[in-house]
Design a protein around this motif. Structure first.
Motif, PDB file in Angstrom:
ATOM      1  N   LEU A 244       0.823  -1.208   0.000  1.00  0.00           N
ATOM      2  CA  LEU A 244       0.000   0.000   0.000  1.00  0.00           C
ATOM      3  C   LEU A 244       0.856   1.256   0.000  1.00  0.00           C
ATOM      4  N   SER A 245       1.948   1.254   0.773  1.00  0.00           N
ATOM      5  CA  SER A 245       2.789   2.451   0.858  1.00  0.00           C
ATOM      6  C   SER A 245       3.545   2.716  -0.429  1.00  0.00           C
ATOM      7  N   ILE A 246       3.926   1.673  -1.140  1.00  0.00           N
ATOM      8  CA  ILE A 246       4.671   1.844  -2.398  1.00  0.00           C
ATOM      9  C   ILE A 246       3.715   2.099  -3.562  1.00  0.00           C
ATOM     10  N   GLY A 247       2.631   1.340  -3.622  1.00  0.00           N
ATOM     11  CA  GLY A 247       1.731   1.436  -4.761  1.00  0.00           C
ATOM     12  C   GLY A 247       0.994   2.747  -4.874  1.00  0.00           C
ATOM     13  N   TRP A 248       0.755   3.417  -3.753  1.00  0.00           N
ATOM     14  CA  TRP A 248       0.009   4.672  -3.789  1.00  0.00           C
ATOM     15  C   TRP A 248       0.823   5.823  -3.205  1.00  0.00           C
ATOM     16  N   SER A 249       2.128   5.787  -3.455  1.00  0.00           N
ATOM     17  CA  SER A 249       3.024   6.856  -3.016  1.00  0.00           C
ATOM     18  C   SER A 249       3.424   7.712  -4.215  1.00  0.00           C
ATOM     19  N   ASP A 250       3.439   9.008  -4.022  1.00  0.00           N
ATOM     20  CA  ASP A 250       3.815   9.922  -5.098  1.00  0.00           C
ATOM     21  C   ASP A 250       5.327  10.016  -5.288  1.00  0.00           C
ATOM     22  N   THR A 251       6.091   9.526  -4.309  1.00  0.00           N
ATOM     23  CA  THR A 251       7.549   9.626  -4.385  1.00  0.00           C
ATOM     24  C   THR A 251       8.194   8.416  -5.058  1.00  0.00           C
ATOM     25  N   GLU A 252       7.459   7.331  -5.209  1.00  0.00           N
ATOM     26  CA  GLU A 252       8.030   6.121  -5.798  1.00  0.00           C
ATOM     27  C   GLU A 252       7.994   6.217  -7.322  1.00  0.00           C
ATOM     28  N   PRO A 253       8.920   5.518  -8.012  1.00  0.00           N
ATOM     29  CA  PRO A 253       8.893   5.499  -9.486  1.00  0.00           C
ATOM     30  C   PRO A 253       7.605   4.869 -10.017  1.00  0.00           C
ATOM     31  N   ILE A 254       7.273   5.224 -11.245  1.00  0.00           N
ATOM     32  CA  ILE A 254       6.036   4.722 -11.849  1.00  0.00           C
ATOM     33  C   ILE A 254       6.074   3.204 -11.980  1.00  0.00           C
ATOM     34  N   GLU A 255       7.246   2.645 -12.332  1.00  0.00           N
ATOM     35  CA  GLU A 255       7.348   1.195 -12.497  1.00  0.00           C
ATOM     36  C   GLU A 255       7.085   0.475 -11.185  1.00  0.00           C
ATOM     37  N   ALA A 256       7.648   0.991 -10.079  1.00  0.00           N
ATOM     38  CA  ALA A 256       7.449   0.359  -8.777  1.00  0.00           C
ATOM     39  C   ALA A 256       5.994   0.450  -8.336  1.00  0.00           C
ATOM     40  N   ARG A 257       5.360   1.598  -8.615  1.00  0.00           N
ATOM     41  CA  ARG A 257       3.956   1.751  -8.236  1.00  0.00           C
ATOM     42  C   ARG A 257       3.068   0.804  -9.040  1.00  0.00           C
ATOM     43  N   ALA A 258       3.338   0.677 -10.325  1.00  0.00           N
ATOM     44  CA  ALA A 258       2.531  -0.217 -11.161  1.00  0.00           C
ATOM     45  C   ALA A 258       2.674  -1.672 -10.709  1.00  0.00           C
ATOM     46  N   ALA A 259       3.900  -2.085 -10.400  1.00  0.00           N
ATOM     47  CA  ALA A 259       4.118  -3.463  -9.952  1.00  0.00           C
ATOM     48  C   ALA A 259       3.447  -3.729  -8.617  1.00  0.00           C
ATOM     49  N   SER A 260       3.526  -2.778  -7.687  1.00  0.00           N
ATOM     50  CA  SER A 260       2.900  -2.964  -6.378  1.00  0.00           C
ATOM     51  C   SER A 260       1.378  -2.987  -6.483  1.00  0.00           C
ATOM     52  N   GLN A 261       0.820  -2.098  -7.286  1.00  0.00           N
ATOM     53  CA  GLN A 261      -0.631  -2.100  -7.470  1.00  0.00           C
ATOM     54  C   GLN A 261      -1.107  -3.392  -8.125  1.00  0.00           C
ATOM     55  N   ALA A 262      -0.347  -3.886  -9.094  1.00  0.00           N
ATOM     56  CA  ALA A 262      -0.723  -5.137  -9.755  1.00  0.00           C
ATOM     57  C   ALA A 262      -0.669  -6.301  -8.772  1.00  0.00           C
ATOM     58  N   SER A 263       0.375  -6.352  -7.950  1.00  0.00           N
ATOM     59  CA  SER A 263       0.487  -7.428  -6.969  1.00  0.00           C
ATOM     60  C   SER A 263      -0.618  -7.353  -5.926  1.00  0.00           C
ATOM     61  N   PHE A 264      -0.952  -6.153  -5.475  1.00  0.00           N
ATOM     62  CA  PHE A 264      -2.016  -5.994  -4.486  1.00  0.00           C
ATOM     63  C   PHE A 264      -3.360  -6.441  -5.052  1.00  0.00           C
ATOM     64  N   ASN A 265      -3.692  -6.001  -6.253  1.00  0.00           N
ATOM     65  CA  ASN A 265      -4.964  -6.380  -6.853  1.00  0.00           C
ATOM     66  C   ASN A 265      -5.017  -7.871  -7.171  1.00  0.00           C
ATOM     67  N   PHE A 266      -3.890  -8.449  -7.572  1.00  0.00           N
ATOM     68  CA  PHE A 266      -3.856  -9.892  -7.841  1.00  0.00           C
ATOM     69  C   PHE A 266      -4.165 -10.683  -6.570  1.00  0.00           C
ATOM     70  N   ARG A 267      -3.523 -10.320  -5.469  1.00  0.00           N
ATOM     71  CA  ARG A 267      -3.778 -11.041  -4.225  1.00  0.00           C
ATOM     72  C   ARG A 267      -5.211 -10.830  -3.750  1.00  0.00           C
ATOM     73  N   LEU A 268      -5.705  -9.604  -3.890  1.00  0.00           N
ATOM     74  CA  LEU A 268      -7.051  -9.315  -3.408  1.00  0.00           C
ATOM     75  C   LEU A 268      -8.106 -10.045  -4.228  1.00  0.00           C
ATOM     76  N   VAL A 269      -7.950 -10.068  -5.546  1.00  0.00           N
ATOM     77  CA  VAL A 269      -8.952 -10.714  -6.389  1.00  0.00           C
ATOM     78  C   VAL A 269      -8.932 -12.228  -6.189  1.00  0.00           C
ATOM     79  N   GLU A 270      -7.771 -12.804  -5.855  1.00  0.00           N
ATOM     80  CA  GLU A 270      -7.710 -14.229  -5.575  1.00  0.00           C
ATOM     81  C   GLU A 270      -8.459 -14.572  -4.290  1.00  0.00           C
ATOM     82  N   ILE A 271      -8.448 -13.648  -3.325  1.00  0.00           N
ATOM     83  CA  ILE A 271      -9.166 -13.873  -2.065  1.00  0.00           C
ATOM     84  C   ILE A 271     -10.666 -13.711  -2.256  1.00  0.00           C
TER      85      ILE A 271
END
Length: 391
Positions: A244-271
């Protein structure tokens, strides 16, 4: 249900275990590392085995009721599917809580532990043995070859070593036996104690020096092993607060935010997908009347595993920033959920409705056609055998 979960987890781990045995054998590591690495992978495979176990457990229970006509009796006395699904949904909610702990906290830590063991095995930090019958180079100044290894590497036979020092002198050492011994004063150095051998010293002159020995200690400096990286090299090693802190942070690179958001949504949708498992189980558990077909069991496994693979592909393309994670992961979920709800509605609210009735009919017809084909072939073989002249 626990038995189904154990079976599913065992099948998922079996292929990985064979590959790990091959990997550890090639690297020359101890066998117990295989089981430690498999233990670290259990949470990762359990995140798929738990939904499968939940689905198959409920499906087999309802299928038994349907085949024995007990389900018809329960429906006749006024018990609908909503009432019958109360206990399965209670069990499902407990498994959802377990899966949340797995995918958001336990699985990232265990995955990092697995990567660490793999790194240590490749680097030799786990005590990887010297490969028998091959030359092993140590610190670019020693080449060592061993013909035989006994007692888990404690006793070595047929040893040949070639050592070069800083002055350019080369020692060629051969010995009948040897053993590695640790030193208490220098943990970075081990002693190779050789027995009954010969040392040939090449000093650059025309005649090398030859020395026979009964016992000779050869010090070997262990290579320095770099420390393993910190956790977080890949987004799948992040726990929930870190995602959550990396995926929705304005200071992190775009690539890191995209990867974190994708991983978060993948885990959430599996649950969230697990909440649909009881409905899918009921829709696929009830065969047509006067039928004991197990097509629904097979189809349920295909559907869940295929959906899991689709989610993995969606996570990959979303982590690259090509597609929004909401569209890549929640789009297939909406389609999958709509299909399950339609199948459940057909079974629960349409009189005589079957979610896979057409598929059941087609499968039955195909099975009968195949049986007829084999019967004709068998009959022709019998006629040909009877018509053949006796020898």
């Amino acid at each position: 249900m626990l038995g189904v979960f154990a079976l599913a987890a065992s099948l998922l781990l079996l292929d990985k275990m064979l590959r790990l045995f091959d990997f550890v054998a090639v690297e020359g590591g101890p066998i117990y590392v295989v089981f430690k690495m498999l233990g670290a992978l259990i949470p990762e495979y359990a995140s798929l085995a738990i939904p499968l176990g939940c689905l198959l457990g409920i499906l087999l229970a309802f299928r038994k009721l349907a085949v024995s006509s007990e389900l018809d009796v329960l429906r006749a006395v006024g018990m609908g599917y909503g009432r019958l699904l109360r206990v399965p949904y209670f069990i499902t909610l407990v498994l959802v809580a377990v899966n949340v702990a797995l995918v958001f906290y336990i699985q990232p830590i265990s995955r990092y532990y697995y990567e660490q063991m793999e790194y240590e095995l490749r680097s030799g930090a786990l005590g990887a043995s010297i490969k028998v019958g091959e030359f092993t180079t140590l610190q670019d100044r020693m080449a060592l070859r061993i013909e035989e290894s006994e007692d888990e590497g404690r006793r070595l036979k047929g040893i040949f070593a070639r050592v070069a020092n800083e002055k350019g002198q080369v020692l060629s050492i051969s010995a009948r036996e040897g053993a590695f011994m640790a030193t208490s004063d220098s943990p970075d150095t081990i002693i190779l104690r050789l027995t009954d051998g010969t040392i040939v010293q090449d000093t650059g002159s025309r005649t090398p020096r030859v020395l026979s020995f009964t016992r000779h200690d050869l010090p070997i400096d262990l290579p320095r092993i770099e420390e393993f990286r910190e956790r977080g090299d890949a987004e799948r090693e992040y726990i929930l607060p870190e995602l959550l802190s990396i995926g929705w942070s304005d200071t992190e690179p775009i690539e890191a935010r995209a990867a974190s958001q994708a991983s978060f949504n993948f885990r959430l949708v599996e649950i969230v997908m697990m909440l649909l498992m009881p409905l899918l189980a009921v829709a696929l558990a009830i065969p047509p009347k006067r039928s004991t077909s197990a097509l629904g069991v097979f189809l349920s496994i295909i559907m869940v595993v295929s959906y899991h693979k689709v989610n993995q592909y969606g996570e990959d393309i979303a982590s690259l920033g090509r597609v929004d994670p909401i569209l890549a992961l929640w789009g297939p979920f909406v389609a999958f959920a709509a299909l399950i709800l339609w199948m459940y509605w057909r079974v629960a609210y349409v009189p005589g409705g079957q979610a896979i009735g057409a598929l059941e009919t087609a499968t039955t017809k195909a099975g009968k056609a195949i049986k007829k084909l084999f019967k004709r072939r068998h009959s022709r073989q019998i006629i040909a055998a009877e018509a053949a002249p006796a020898e």
